[in-house]
Design an enzyme around this catalytic site. Sequence first.
Site, short mmCIF file in Angstrom:
data_model
loop_
_atom_site.label_atom_id
_atom_site.label_comp_id
_atom_site.label_asym_id
_atom_site.label_seq_id
_atom_site.Cartn_x
_atom_site.Cartn_y
_atom_site.Cartn_z
N ASP A 91 18.19 17.13 40.11
CA ASP A 91 16.91 16.43 40.02
C ASP A 91 15.96 16.98 41.06
OD1 ASP A 91 14.84 14.56 39.92
OD2 ASP A 91 16.00 12.99 40.95
N ASP A 112 16.19 17.84 36.00
CA ASP A 112 14.99 18.46 35.44
C ASP A 112 15.03 19.98 35.64
OD1 ASP A 112 14.30 18.73 38.17
OD2 ASP A 112 13.39 16.73 38.16
N GLU A 156 27.78 24.66 16.35
CA GLU A 156 28.68 23.54 16.58
C GLU A 156 29.26 23.18 15.23
OE1 GLU A 156 29.02 19.02 18.37
OE2 GLU A 156 27.28 19.61 17.23
N ASN A 186 12.46 16.33 41.23
CA ASN A 186 11.30 15.50 41.64
C ASN A 186 11.68 14.09 42.08
OD1 ASN A 186 11.96 14.32 39.24
ND2 ASN A 186 9.90 14.42 38.36
N ASP A 207 23.20 22.58 16.66
CA ASP A 207 23.84 21.26 16.72
C ASP A 207 24.31 20.81 15.34
OD1 ASP A 207 24.18 18.79 18.53
OD2 ASP A 207 23.16 17.94 16.79
N ASP A 211 13.20 11.46 40.52
CA ASP A 211 13.18 10.25 39.68
C ASP A 211 14.58 9.86 39.19
OD1 ASP A 211 13.67 12.24 37.86
OD2 ASP A 211 12.02 11.75 36.51
O1 TEU Z 1 27.47 16.28 18.19
C1 TEU Z 1 27.90 16.32 16.86
C2 TEU Z 1 29.08 15.60 16.56
O2 TEU Z 1 29.62 15.78 15.48
C3 TEU Z 1 29.32 14.29 17.22
O3 TEU Z 1 29.81 13.47 16.21
C4 TEU Z 1 30.32 14.20 18.26
O4 TEU Z 1 31.57 14.25 17.67
C5 TEU Z 1 30.00 12.89 18.89
O5 TEU Z 1 29.70 13.16 20.22
C6 TEU Z 1 30.99 11.81 18.69
O6 TEU Z 1 32.09 11.90 19.56
C7 TEU Z 1 26.21 16.77 18.44
C8 TEU Z 1 25.87 16.72 19.91
O7 TEU Z 1 26.75 17.53 20.62
C9 TEU Z 1 25.89 15.29 20.35
O8 TEU Z 1 25.66 15.17 21.73
C10 TEU Z 1 24.83 14.56 19.58
O9 TEU Z 1 24.88 13.20 19.90
C11 TEU Z 1 25.01 14.74 18.09
O10 TEU Z 1 25.22 16.08 17.71
C12 TEU Z 1 23.76 14.29 17.35
O11 TEU Z 1 22.74 15.21 17.56
CA CA Z 2 13.74 14.48 37.86
#
Ligand code: TEU
Ligand code: CA
Length: 582
Positions: A24, A32, A259, A26, A205, A28
């Site tokens: 962090d 960041d 992912e 700044n 993601d 808060d």
């Molecule tokens: O995670 C995708 C995912 O499939 C999630 O279901 C994961 O298994 C989840 O954390 C339940 O345990 C990605 C990101 O890595 C996660 O941080 C996000 O919350 C999610 O996508 C939604 O964007």
């Molecule tokens: Ca901050």
Amino acid sequence: MTPRTTDWWRHAAIYQVYPRSFADGNGDGIGDLAGVRSRLDYLRRLGIEAVWFSPWYLSPMADAGYDVTDFRQIDPRFGTLAEAEKLIDEAHQYGIRVIVDIVPNHVSDEHAWFTAARNAAPGSPERDLFWFRDGRGEQGELPPNEWQSIFGGPAWTRVPDGQWYLHLFAPEQPDLNWRNPLVRDEYEDVLRFWFDRGVDGIRVDSAAMCSKDPALPDYDHTVFPDPHPYVDLDENHDIYRGWRAVADSYPDQRALIGEVWLADPARFARYLRADELHTAFNFDFLGCGWDAPALRVCIDRTLAAHTEVEAPSTWVLSNHDVTRHVTRYGRPDTSTAAGIRQYNPVVDEDLGRRRARAAALLTMALPGAVYIYQGEELGLPEVEDIPADRRDDPIYHRTQGRDPGRDGCRVPLPWDESTESYGFSPAGAERPWLPQPTSWARLNAAAQESDPTSVLRLYRSALALRATESALRDSPMNWLDAPEEVLAFTRGDDFTCMINLSGAAMPLPRDGAVLVSSQPLSDGLLPPDTGVWLRTVRAVPGAVPGRRVLMPAADRAPAPGNVGEGARRAAVPANSPVGGAG
Ligand code: TEU
Ligand code: CA
């Protein structure tokens, strides 16, 4: 053309920064970009080659930034676009590549597209960017189907005019309709926006969930249906072919990292075909317990699946969604299935950390890229006693606390003892957004910096060796004959990795000089839950040429003269990088 083996993403050590919890600047209480910029030298000295930033875009933070309002703006909590641009340049000056996180499955409910869709009429082009449907029941009072949100509760939320919209995650994360060409165009443009700013890679993601069966059929939730209505649809591959074309339109190497969370390695590998994603996270490995036969099977399965598509494997032990592996390895059941998210379970943290140290040497010696989740290099455990009123993860709230959620692996990092937040924030700052446990006092980076036996120093030694050992870059691995509970393999002609997961000490090969070990070694033995990297030159006499034979201590005939030699050779403190790395 550059040979494929020099592609950085094939073998890089990649560090995941979770911006909210890294540093962090700044005051808060929230991490960041200024904080990251002030710690770039730490990352350089750690010896990683790339950093992946979890989302830093404008977001109401309903899911910690995975709910994006605008991919072209930085959230003011984190900084500004100009700062992000500076950070990318500075990282490059340090020789560190930058990967940003793009979320294609959904946007924030505050995204301009969604506010327009909410205000538009049913059947409008605005609504077609999402999955709006009428409900079931006489008045449409029931959701369109029975799909459940991955974060708990129904996957549908109703809007004032009576229609419902789909959200596989939180209601603040409406799912996009990838059949609409505007969605494809917009995301390809977002990729170009970040590539144009010098970003080297994109983490994708929830990559296997974007496409949906438009019939939105119900299915039996007790089994994994085949085909699944929203996991791993063939249309996903078209999306990533488009993304790959964007990445390949840049002259230098821009990588796409998925992912892709799929049980079937063959289905997983289809995302890594030559014209799709470059690599994907290995969740099979992340979920595997501290068990040699299971790990061996997982490693072989991983390598086989990747070989077929000529893609490099990745090796991941932790991330921002799962229980930190120090804690997982300290539980009676060490696999992710059992280790995922519990309240104050029984954990032997010292045992877990000992195993985590050995696992680091295993992971960094395997062929492919390795991911390090921030704090893993400090051996941080999961924080499992966060008070209810401080918990933030929507998983906790949407399950009414039945599932503690993912906050325990997202606690702000401890840097030193200069401030109450262990150096996370400057003096006089707001309290950190999640509370840090008092054990952070001895686990902080500064304390570990001055302790040659610390986890941090082990990571640095191993990463330095990994960067200079050419065998760890391109050479395939070959298993050595070893007892069932020992993982032993070579890379190239003279590098051996040996991990002892058994309860008994194992003799080290007689021809090995220790490069680095996860615990102190003596008497030529590898203690339980310990890993070692060796420079091995000679094959054991009598062994099959090219294969070295390792046997348990009890089975090996006492060889007069060898014990002393072994002790001399292997009496090396843990971490000691023989050969000048460090
Ligand atoms: O995670 C995708 C995912 O499939 C999630 O279901 C994961 O298994 C989840 O954390 C339940 O345990 C990605 C990101 O890595 C996660 O941080 C996000 O919350 C999610 O996508 C939604 O964007
Ligand atoms: Ca901050």
